[in-house]
Design an enzyme around this catalytic site. Structure first.
Site, PDB file in Angstrom:
ATOM      1  N   THR A 174       0.891  -1.175   0.000  1.00  0.00           N
ATOM      2  CA  THR A 174       0.000   0.000   0.000  1.00  0.00           C
ATOM      3  C   THR A 174       0.914   1.205   0.000  1.00  0.00           C
ATOM      4  O   THR A 174       2.096   1.078   0.298  1.00  0.00           O
ATOM      5  CB  THR A 174      -0.893   0.002   1.277  1.00  0.00           C
ATOM      6  N   ARG A 202     -13.706  -7.260  -3.076  1.00  0.00           N
ATOM      7  CA  ARG A 202     -13.213  -7.112  -1.694  1.00  0.00           C
ATOM      8  C   ARG A 202     -12.727  -5.674  -1.474  1.00  0.00           C
ATOM      9  O   ARG A 202     -12.019  -5.109  -2.283  1.00  0.00           O
ATOM     10  CB  ARG A 202     -12.072  -8.093  -1.450  1.00  0.00           C
ATOM     11  N   VAL A 203     -13.128  -5.097  -0.356  1.00  0.00           N
ATOM     12  CA  VAL A 203     -12.671  -3.754  -0.001  1.00  0.00           C
ATOM     13  C   VAL A 203     -11.830  -3.867   1.262  1.00  0.00           C
ATOM     14  O   VAL A 203     -12.237  -4.520   2.226  1.00  0.00           O
ATOM     15  CB  VAL A 203     -13.863  -2.798   0.226  1.00  0.00           C
ATOM     16  N   GLY A 204     -10.652  -3.235   1.246  1.00  0.00           N
ATOM     17  CA  GLY A 204      -9.756  -3.308   2.404  1.00  0.00           C
ATOM     18  C   GLY A 204      -9.949  -2.144   3.366  1.00  0.00           C
ATOM     19  O   GLY A 204     -10.955  -1.437   3.326  1.00  0.00           O
ATOM     20  N   ASP A 205      -8.953  -1.955   4.224  1.00  0.00           N
ATOM     21  CA  ASP A 205      -9.036  -0.907   5.253  1.00  0.00           C
ATOM     22  C   ASP A 205      -8.754   0.485   4.698  1.00  0.00           C
ATOM     23  O   ASP A 205      -9.212   1.482   5.259  1.00  0.00           O
ATOM     24  CB  ASP A 205      -8.018  -1.211   6.372  1.00  0.00           C
ATOM     25  N   THR A 225      -0.874   0.343   6.642  1.00  0.00           N
ATOM     26  CA  THR A 225      -0.622  -0.700   5.654  1.00  0.00           C
ATOM     27  C   THR A 225      -0.552  -2.040   6.366  1.00  0.00           C
ATOM     28  O   THR A 225       0.014  -2.130   7.449  1.00  0.00           O
ATOM     29  CB  THR A 225       0.694  -0.479   4.886  1.00  0.00           C
ATOM     30  N   GLY A 226      -1.126  -3.058   5.778  1.00  0.00           N
ATOM     31  CA  GLY A 226      -1.080  -4.371   6.403  1.00  0.00           C
ATOM     32  C   GLY A 226      -2.322  -5.180   6.096  1.00  0.00           C
ATOM     33  O   GLY A 226      -3.061  -4.869   5.143  1.00  0.00           O
ATOM     34  N   GLY A 228      -5.547  -5.887   5.876  1.00  0.00           N
ATOM     35  CA  GLY A 228      -6.667  -4.954   5.951  1.00  0.00           C
ATOM     36  C   GLY A 228      -7.839  -5.386   6.820  1.00  0.00           C
ATOM     37  O   GLY A 228      -8.417  -4.580   7.558  1.00  0.00           O
TER      38      GLY A 228
HETATM   39  N1  ASP Z   1      -4.030  -2.753   3.783  1.00  0.00           N
HETATM   40  C1  ASP Z   1      -4.078  -3.154   2.412  1.00  0.00           C
HETATM   41  C2  ASP Z   1      -5.363  -3.880   2.167  1.00  0.00           C
HETATM   42  O1  ASP Z   1      -5.745  -4.713   2.986  1.00  0.00           O
HETATM   43  C3  ASP Z   1      -2.950  -4.030   1.997  1.00  0.00           C
HETATM   44  C4  ASP Z   1      -1.600  -3.640   2.544  1.00  0.00           C
HETATM   45  O2  ASP Z   1      -1.415  -2.541   3.035  1.00  0.00           O
HETATM   46  O3  ASP Z   1      -0.693  -4.437   2.478  1.00  0.00           O
HETATM   47  O4  ASP Z   1      -5.973  -3.669   1.163  1.00  0.00           O
END
Ligand code: ASP
Length: 306
Positions: A174, A202-205, A225-226, A228
């Site tokens: 991200t 799919r929707v992330g954070d 980032t991570g 989600g």
């Molecule tokens: N947070 C992002 C998501 O889940 C992915 C990421 O930051 O690695 O879409």
């Protein structure tokens, strides 16, 4: 008056054992370009919002990072991008989810904030807004990167074999920025392609205000980032601000607690960058690395990976 800016290029870093000196140089250079794009705005007395959008656009244009041009592919072989901005001055926010077309999804998120009475837009109407706002579009060729395509194939094959991927670089990434400008306003911006082989839709954070992106002048601005899904369930970005507001914690204590306790203990690998209203920066992560950088008025920019 002072200013500060922090950026990240995701916690889905290439494993240290697989990193080459050439790649490492390229990542540092990409981060440095984004820092310079954002700092140029702040140096001229520009707003935190303008600075974070400029920095994130530079990262979206860079194929190395999982956002904009370097976005990962869904299990159906498509790219669906999420992005958000939030202004700490008045807590105005804008976000988009699942978009493909605009070269800089973060600018579309900003258009949602500035040109509509809503916070989040998806679907054809989001793209129509991008056209109305005159934002540049890219096609499949512009957005295609071989490494992301190969990562999808490997992930699908591993899935078939029932194996779990141990390589964060294959799975996610991200980009994001947080800034405090010379007048004391803070802002955050985040943009992502999401997770490799995610389900279509799919929707992330990232576009969920409070989860992956948050800003409030009273406390801080945060970009995450991570993993989600975990960041959403822990309302991660807003939790840092809440700990500062209700428990009187410093930015660093609050951010460390959320990343090292709440997220780390619940399968939420990743990290966050945050800046408080005084311009203090913290960038905790519980993964092997996080592409990141920071700069403050009067000091040299710094970029790091591990
Ligand atoms: N947070 C992002 C998501 O889940 C992915 C990421 O930051 O690695 O879409």
């Amino acid at each position: 008056m002072t200013y500060s800016l922090a950026i990240h290029g995701g916690a889905g870093t290439i494993l240290k054992a697989k990193m080459t000196p050439e790649m490492e140089t390229a990542y540092h250079a990409g981060l440095a370009r984004a820092l310079e794009a954002g700092e140029a705005v702040l140096r001229e007395g520009g707003t935190a919002m303008d600075a974070v959008v400029a920095a994130v656009c530079a990262l979206e244009d860079e194929p190395l990072f999982n956002a904009g041009r370097g976005a990962v592919f869904t299990s159906a072989g498509k790219q669906e991008m999420d992005a958000a901005v939030m202004d700490g001055k008045d807590r105005r926010a804008g976000s988009v989810a699942g978009v493909f077309g605009p070269k800089n999804p973060v600018r579309l998120a900003r258009a949602v904030m500035e040109r509509t009475e809503h916070v989040t837009l998806i679907g054809p109407n989001a793209l129509e807004l991008a056209r109305q706002a005159g934002l540049p579009f890219g096609d499949e060729v512009y957005f295609f990167t071989q490494t992301r395509w190969d990562s999808l194939q490997e992930t699908l094959e591993m899935r078939e074999r029932g194996e779990v991927s141990d390589d964060p670089a294959r799975r996610h990434g991200t980009v994001g920025a947080v800034a405090r400008d010379a007048t004391g306003n803070v802002a955050a911006a985040t943009s992502t392609g999401g997770m490799t082989a995610k389900a279509p839709g799919r929707v992330g954070d990232t576009p969920m205000i409070g989860a992956g992106t948050f800003a409030d002048n009273e406390t801080c601005a945060v970009s995450a980032t991570g993993h989600g899904e975990v960041f959403i369930r822990w309302n991660a970005a807003a939790e840092i601000a809440a700990r500062m507001r209700h428990a009187g914690e410093t930015l660093q204590t609050a951010a460390e607690h959320v990343v090292m306790q709440d997220l780390a203990k619940n399968d939420g690998s990743g990290g966050m960058i945050a800046v408080d209203r005084h311009g203090n920066i913290t960038m905790p992560f519980n993964a092997q690395g996080m592409y990141r950088g920071m700069v403050r008025k009067g000091s040299a920019p710094e970029t790091s990976i591990y």
